[in-house]
Design a protein around this motif. Structure first.
Motif, PDB file in Angstrom:
ATOM      1  N   ASN A 344      61.338  31.990  -0.391  1.00 24.06           N
ATOM      2  CA  ASN A 344      62.469  32.629  -0.727  1.00 24.06           C
ATOM      3  C   ASN A 344      63.297  31.793  -1.661  1.00 24.06           C
ATOM      4  N   MET A 345      62.809  30.692  -2.100  1.00 26.22           N
ATOM      5  CA  MET A 345      63.414  29.754  -3.207  1.00 26.22           C
ATOM      6  C   MET A 345      63.417  30.255  -4.384  1.00 26.22           C
ATOM      7  N   LYS A 346      62.601  31.320  -4.801  1.00 24.29           N
ATOM      8  CA  LYS A 346      62.500  31.943  -6.252  1.00 24.29           C
ATOM      9  C   LYS A 346      63.689  33.021  -6.106  1.00 24.29           C
ATOM     10  N   VAL A 347      64.002  33.435  -4.875  1.00 24.95           N
ATOM     11  CA  VAL A 347      65.163  34.444  -4.787  1.00 24.95           C
ATOM     12  C   VAL A 347      66.541  34.027  -5.425  1.00 24.95           C
ATOM     13  N   SER A 348      67.144  34.761  -6.335  1.00 29.37           N
ATOM     14  CA  SER A 348      68.480  34.069  -6.921  1.00 29.37           C
ATOM     15  C   SER A 348      69.476  34.418  -5.996  1.00 29.37           C
ATOM     16  N   TYR A 349      70.440  33.539  -5.877  1.00 31.24           N
ATOM     17  CA  TYR A 349      71.264  33.467  -4.796  1.00 31.24           C
ATOM     18  C   TYR A 349      72.302  34.674  -5.158  1.00 31.24           C
ATOM     19  N   ARG A 350      72.253  35.044  -6.304  1.00 32.11           N
ATOM     20  CA  ARG A 350      73.261  36.239  -6.749  1.00 32.11           C
ATOM     21  C   ARG A 350      72.809  37.528  -6.115  1.00 32.11           C
ATOM     22  N   ARG A 356      69.731  41.681   1.701  1.00 31.31           N
ATOM     23  CA  ARG A 356      70.355  41.631   2.891  1.00 31.31           C
ATOM     24  C   ARG A 356      70.688  43.243   3.110  1.00 31.31           C
ATOM     25  N   LEU A 357      71.084  43.851   1.980  1.00 36.06           N
ATOM     26  CA  LEU A 357      71.529  45.236   2.210  1.00 36.06           C
ATOM     27  C   LEU A 357      70.187  46.070   2.540  1.00 36.06           C
ATOM     28  N   GLY A 358      69.258  45.659   1.786  1.00 35.80           N
ATOM     29  CA  GLY A 358      67.940  46.320   1.943  1.00 35.80           C
ATOM     30  C   GLY A 358      67.172  46.414   3.452  1.00 35.80           C
ATOM     31  N   VAL A 359      67.557  45.094   3.924  1.00 35.17           N
ATOM     32  CA  VAL A 359      67.065  44.740   5.317  1.00 35.17           C
ATOM     33  C   VAL A 359      67.870  45.524   6.375  1.00 35.17           C
ATOM     34  N   LEU A 360      69.357  45.688   6.068  1.00 33.87           N
ATOM     35  CA  LEU A 360      70.320  46.406   6.946  1.00 33.87           C
ATOM     36  C   LEU A 360      69.869  47.711   6.987  1.00 33.87           C
ATOM     37  N   VAL A 361      69.370  48.496   5.673  1.00 35.48           N
ATOM     38  CA  VAL A 361      68.981  49.850   5.717  1.00 35.48           C
ATOM     39  C   VAL A 361      67.857  50.183   6.549  1.00 35.48           C
ATOM     40  N   ALA A 362      66.853  49.027   6.391  1.00 37.57           N
ATOM     41  CA  ALA A 362      65.297  49.472   6.947  1.00 37.57           C
ATOM     42  C   ALA A 362      65.882  49.166   8.279  1.00 37.57           C
ATOM     43  N   ALA A 363      66.411  48.460   8.626  1.00 33.58           N
ATOM     44  CA  ALA A 363      66.851  48.050  10.206  1.00 33.58           C
ATOM     45  C   ALA A 363      67.462  49.398  10.921  1.00 33.58           C
ATOM     46  N   THR A 364      68.294  49.983  10.008  1.00 29.03           N
ATOM     47  CA  THR A 364      68.938  51.138  10.547  1.00 29.03           C
ATOM     48  C   THR A 364      67.949  52.459  10.655  1.00 29.03           C
ATOM     49  N   LEU A 365      67.129  52.351   9.556  1.00 27.10           N
ATOM     50  CA  LEU A 365      66.203  53.544   9.700  1.00 27.10           C
ATOM     51  C   LEU A 365      65.305  53.172  11.080  1.00 27.10           C
ATOM     52  N   PRO A 423      60.466  43.648  17.641  1.00 32.32           N
ATOM     53  CA  PRO A 423      60.726  41.974  17.267  1.00 32.32           C
ATOM     54  C   PRO A 423      60.049  41.665  15.894  1.00 32.32           C
ATOM     55  N   PHE A 424      58.739  41.934  15.974  1.00 29.78           N
ATOM     56  CA  PHE A 424      57.746  41.596  14.954  1.00 29.78           C
ATOM     57  C   PHE A 424      58.251  42.301  13.659  1.00 29.78           C
ATOM     58  N   ALA A 425      58.528  43.651  13.890  1.00 23.16           N
ATOM     59  CA  ALA A 425      59.113  44.418  12.354  1.00 23.16           C
ATOM     60  C   ALA A 425      60.551  43.729  12.261  1.00 23.16           C
ATOM     61  N   MET A 426      61.213  43.457  13.162  1.00 24.31           N
ATOM     62  CA  MET A 426      62.498  42.688  12.717  1.00 24.31           C
ATOM     63  C   MET A 426      62.223  41.482  12.099  1.00 24.31           C
ATOM     64  N   PHE A 427      61.453  40.693  12.507  1.00 26.84           N
ATOM     65  CA  PHE A 427      61.023  39.418  11.890  1.00 26.84           C
ATOM     66  C   PHE A 427      60.461  39.447  10.341  1.00 26.84           C
ATOM     67  N   ALA A 428      59.433  40.740  10.270  1.00 26.56           N
ATOM     68  CA  ALA A 428      59.347  40.705   8.940  1.00 26.56           C
ATOM     69  C   ALA A 428      60.389  41.335   7.837  1.00 26.56           C
ATOM     70  N   MET A 429      61.301  41.955   8.622  1.00 24.11           N
ATOM     71  CA  MET A 429      62.515  42.350   7.767  1.00 24.11           C
ATOM     72  C   MET A 429      63.155  41.100   7.256  1.00 24.11           C
ATOM     73  N   MET A 448      69.073  40.930  14.838  1.00 23.68           N
ATOM     74  CA  MET A 448      68.812  42.260  14.659  1.00 23.68           C
ATOM     75  C   MET A 448      68.283  42.865  15.884  1.00 23.68           C
ATOM     76  N   VAL A 449      67.403  42.100  16.469  1.00 26.09           N
ATOM     77  CA  VAL A 449      66.644  42.718  17.742  1.00 26.09           C
ATOM     78  C   VAL A 449      67.588  42.866  18.743  1.00 26.09           C
ATOM     79  N   PHE A 450      68.462  41.781  19.198  1.00 21.91           N
ATOM     80  CA  PHE A 450      69.452  42.075  20.088  1.00 21.91           C
ATOM     81  C   PHE A 450      70.352  43.455  20.015  1.00 21.91           C
ATOM     82  N   TYR A 451      70.801  43.587  18.854  1.00 20.21           N
ATOM     83  CA  TYR A 451      71.814  44.550  18.478  1.00 20.21           C
ATOM     84  C   TYR A 451      70.932  45.954  18.856  1.00 20.21           C
TER      85      TYR A 451
END
Length: 681
Positions: A344-350, A356-365, A423-429, A448-451
């Motif tokens: 994740n070091m190559k992921v730009s801070y910007r 995180r928005l993509g992870v939120l959408v995937a977790a919602t689905l 939990p493993f699906a959420m951890f992958a996200m 994510m798993v708790f909620y």
């Protein structure tokens, strides 16, 4: 759910737990399983003795001695061997035991007789209804007893939580003092480093910036590079080196068994080893070429680890805004070297918010999709109601006893099976959310798993189970739906009893048995030859799975402590077994209100406010100390190290600790061996 279904669930879970724990006590005594059950002692080169004082027959008989040994382990031993995180898990189980022991005493002695004597429920499909708050008559003054017990349980829980927070905080401060040599205390992570136009590089910018602005405390820096190809080559070289070592061990074992009949085969094996060694040498040469400075300059990332001469210097630099542009020179305390998420070091801070928005959408689905099996599970649990809406389900009654198993045991097993994957699906996200540390990935996955569990397993189970009770009244009496929903909430207690039994007895038993590692060990031994792999299976605890599931059980217990106190003893068993192996007031406002006791309902509002204020106070009092390294502690530790003359040594160690995996020295030709085996054969 009738009493026979509840008894069937309890019998099956207790029987499975007895069988699984008996198998564990036997497997644990076998030398061939030492790499699974004694992984950490073997990794520290400790000798494991399997000698029995009487006979070898004892190795194949179940025993419970491991249970008593587990209770004798002290917290200091847990921290020394496994760290503070493992202690938090154990103390979570201890909290459950202490909290629900008192809740059970109150529930069984005070609330249970009051509920049973209420005479509100005349006939029901639910076996626990006469023991729940649903059996108390509307407007009854006895509801004030429930309110008083609710207040006591709430404040007692706050008291225990405050003590736990304070104790863990003191343990953490003590651990930081004991681990003064850790390189992350001297190092910060710098992101969004601008490019030097003159040299077309970023490393010179880092040295110039910190030498200018921190002349007295700046020590050195380590740039981060995109070395995925290098890491792939290093992994190939490691795999090849292990293969060569395994072939040599196999050849030596066969040579001792038969020196003459297998001579030709051994020569062929030696020639294969020579070819693999040549291939390994070529790989190492290629790795050394890619590690040169000219090649790395093309893969430079706008990220660096900057080391300071003191902990206080690093702490100050991590908290300050370094530039007037808030998206340049972003600093924070560096994670431990083993905790760094290099991918994740190559992921730009910007662009991290987009990740995180993509992870939120995937977790919602995933949450929406999971509503289907939860509703289906409640359909099975509500078998008596389901027969009216789905007549083919009556075929289950043709086999004696099958309906009890289907309604009592099957729903919790099916739900547990679906939950196990989550939990493993959420951890992958969480891994693709741009976190810079693996521990932050686990924390994000925990949340994510708790909620997810609270929304789907708890609330959706209650609502979907209630749906089968009120669907027939939707047309004829729509105004009565809220009151029927309120009574159906307590009717879900029997389902959660079976869930606690399945998760506690069967779940924790499988957790200690480690069937996955046993199967994997057998597959590896059959794939790579007749000799078993003796390397220990060192895996960290899946905190992202354990903590949310245990927290869900705590939530279920808190909510049903006043509603259905008969569930509480099962929770004590749950937490006791879990220890061996390793929201509330909102609900009550609705119940008191629908029981036509508005005064009790209104009185719970201050209790809710007290809970929220307690939560905010604990966040202010304890959370900053867990997230940050205080300047006071940093200065005190610096003074101690400077007095002992080891401050500069710690700085040098910190400078060398954050080398990317692809840039570390490569030497696979020398194989380590030990003349004394750690595990007797």
């Amino acid at each position: 759910m009738n009493p026979h279904s509840l008894l069937a669930s309890a019998s099956i879970n207790i029987g499975l737990a007895f069988i699984i724990l008996s198998l564990f006590s036997i497997f644990k005594k076998q030398p061939s399983n030492a790499s699974i059950y004694y992984a950490r002692p073997l990794s520290h080169h400790h000798y494991i003795s399997f000698d029995q004082p009487t006979s070898t027959l004892c190795r194949f008989l179940p025993s419970i001695s491991w249970v008593f040994r587990a209770f004798r382990v002290t917290e200091d031993e847990i921290i020394e061997a496994h760290g503070l995180d493992a202690l938090v898990i154990i103390r979570l189980f201890k909290f459950g035991i202490k909290f629900f022991a008192v809740c059970s005493l109150i529930g069984l002695v005070v609330l249970l007789p009051i509920n049973y004597d209420g005479e509100e429920v005349h006939s029901s499909y639910y076996t626990l209804d006469s023991f729940t708050i649903s059996n108390v008559r509307r407007g009854s003054g006895r509801l004030w007893v429930h309110f008083t017990c609710l207040c006591f349980i709430s404040f007692y829980g706050m008291y225990l939580l405050y003590k736990e927070y304070d104790e863990i905080l003191n343990r953490r401060i003590q651990q930081l003092q004991n681990l003064k040599h850790r390189p992350d205390q001297f190092t910060i992570l710098v992101r969004e480093i601008p490019l030097c136009v003159e040299h077309e590089a970023r490393d010179c910018c880092v040295d110039h910036f910190f030498s200018k602005h921190y002349p007295n405390s700046y020590y050195s820096y380590q740039m981060v590079y995109g070395t995925e190809d290098l890491e792939e080559l290093v992994n190939q070289a490691k795999s090849l080196a292990r293969r060569i070592e395994g072939m040599r061990e196999t050849s030596m074992a066969k040579k001792h068994k038969s020196k003459f009949s297998l001579l030709d085969a051994l020569q062929q094996k030696a020639s294969k080893v020579d070819l693999l060694e040549e291939k390994l040498q070529a790989l190492c040469h290629k790795i050394h070429q890619l590690q040169c400075k000219d090649m790395l300059k093309k893969k430079e990332l706008p990220v660096a680890f900057v080391t300071f001469k003191s902990r206080s210097g690093a702490a100050i630099a991590a908290r300050l805004q370094q530039d007037s542009h808030p998206l340049l020179w972003i600093t924070e305390m560096a994670p431990e070297p083993r905790d760094v998420s290099w991918r994740n070091m190559k992921v730009s801070y910007r662009v991290v918010p987009l990740y995180r928005l993509g992870v939120l959408v995937a977790a919602t689905l995933l949450t929406v999709f999971f509503a289907i099996p939860v509703t289906a599970v409640q359909g099975i649990a509500k078998y008596e109601k389901l027969k009216k809406w789905f007549p083919p389900a009556m075929a289950v009654q043709l086999i004696p006893g099958l309906s009890s198993i289907v309604t009592g045991y099957l729903p919790s097993v099916v739900l547990k099976g679906f939950i196990y994957v989550v939990p493993f699906a959420m951890f992958a996200m969480a891994k693709v959310a741009g976190c810079i540390a693996r521990s932050k990935e686990e924390i994000k996955a925990c949340n994510m798993v708790f909620y997810f569990l609270v929304g789907n397993v708890f609330f959706l189970s209650v609502l979907s189970g209630s749906l089968f009770d009120v669907i027939g009244l939707f047309v004829s009496h729509p105004r009565n739906i809220p009151s029927h929903l309120a009574s159906a909430v307590s009717a879900q207690a029997d389902f959660f009893v079976t869930y606690i039994l399945t998760d506690g007895l069967s779940g924790f038993s499988l957790e200690v048995l480690q069937p996955g590692l046993l199967i994997w060990d057998v597959v590896k031994s059959s794939t790579h030859g007749c000799q078993r792999d003796s390397r220990p299976y060192l895996y960290s605890l899946p905190y992202f799975r354990i903590i949310p599931l245990v927290s869900l059980s705590v939530l279920i217990g808190i909510v049903y402590a006043v509603v259905a106190p008969l569930l509480l003893p099962f929770l004590i068993v749950y937490f006791c077994l879990g220890y061996v192996v390793y929201i509330n007031q909102i609900t009550m406002i609705g119940l008191f209100g629908l029981k036509l006791k508005p005064a009790a309902s209104i009185s719970t509002i201050p209790l809710l406010l007290c809970t929220l204020m307690f939560n905010e106070y604990c966040k202010m009092r304890f959370l900053p100390s867990f997230d940050n390294y205080s300047l006071k502690d940093a200065v005190e530790n610096d003074e101690v190290d400077e007095k002992n003359g080891v401050l500069e040594l710690h700085c040098e160690n910190a400078m060398n600790a954050y080398s990317p995996p692809g840039l570390r020295p490569v030497n696979f030709m020398a194989s380590e061996s030990s003349s004394t085996p750690l595990v007797p054969s």
